[in-house]
Design a protein around this motif. Structure first.
Motif: not given
Length: 275
Positions: A87-111
């Motif tokens: 299960i982790s194999v495709p999951t890691v691919a998505l986590f990798f995309a997050e780490v490389r900056g392709y998601s809309k995750l943000y660091d600070n509340i001000e963002d």
């Protein structure tokens, strides 16, 4: 996931594991690290919360039910431990995309354009979005084209224990987790909030397999709890939802739990004892 990766790099991987000179941002290193972190994290969540639930919440009287399988707990754990790495194999691919900056995750509340209220609203929208996604994916996995190959292994456990929570075929397990991973690619979400929600959904998945059917009366037909999910395992075509009963009611698959009507597994055992 980059918060976890950064912490692992800083405190463990860079000083003690990887050779000097292998950059932290190098893609192969990130993939390898994410694979290890994802598997260790999933294993820790499953075994820790599954064990706590099994010993302190799960009613062991249910093990006397005639549909409880021989050596079931061991079989559930073994099945989950075999499936989690796949299960982790495709999951890691998505986590990798997050780490490389392709998601809309943000660091600070001000963002967040809406500040703290945006963080709170994103938590609610995450729950409703993933509940909707899981409902339709789960229901689709019950189709005859997919059920026998992918979802039937999870239905071996008619009277489930908390350890059945992650005992899925790898395709089934990943597909039902997909809405969690898709959400931050579609909607802004605070990174710490996402990490907390990811832990929550794993704990919730354990909780709906814990055999504890108690829920406040006014929430009985709103929250999809262990009583609802037990009937899903027993009667197959009902209660596909994850947190709420909303989509089951919309989709015509809602079933009032038998345990709320005096006809559940505990009632069956009581009648057996009376005989």
């Amino acid at each position: 996931m980059d918060l976890v990766l950064e912490a692992a790099d800083r405190h463990l991987l860079t000083p003690y594991v990887y050779p000097e000179g292998w950059p932290e941002g190098e893609p192969c290193r990130q993939l390898l690290s994410l694979f290890a972190i994802t598997n260790l994290g999933a294993l820790a969540l499953y075994l820790l919360f599954g064990t706590l639930s099994y010993y302190f919440i799960f009613d062991h009287e249910l093990k006397k039910h005639p549909q409880f399988l021989e050596n079931q707990v061991r079989r559930e754990i073994c099945y989950a431990l075999r499936s989690l790495p796949w299960i982790s194999v495709p999951t890691v691919a998505l986590f990798f995309a997050e780490v490389r900056g392709y998601s809309k995750l943000y660091d600070n509340i001000e963002d967040s354009p809406y500040g703290w209220s945006g963080v709170f609203l994103s938590m609610l929208s995450f729950l409703f979005f993933t509940d909707m996604g899981i409902y339709w994916i789960h229901r689709g996995l019950h189709h005859k084209l997919f059920y026998k190959r992918f979802h039937k292994p999870h239905h071996l456990w008619k009277i489930a224990t908390p350890f059945a929570s992650h005992a899925f075929h790898p395709v089934d397990g990943f597909m039902q987790s997909l809405p969690y991973h898709v959400y931050p690619f579609l909607f802004p979400l605070h990174k710490v909030t996402y990490l907390g929600l990811y832990i929550f959904v794993n704990v919730w998945t354990i909780s709906i397999h814990d055999g504890d059917y108690r829920v406040p009366r006014f929430l009985r037909h709103v929250i999809n709890g262990s009583a609802h999910h037990t009937d899903h395992h027993l009667y197959f075509d009902y209660n596909y939802g994850q947190y709420f009963t909303l989509w089951d009611k919309i989709g015509g698959s809602y079933k009032s739990p038998t345990s709320f009507e005096g006809k559940g597994p505990h009632d069956y055992l009581r009648k057996l004892r009376e005989k």
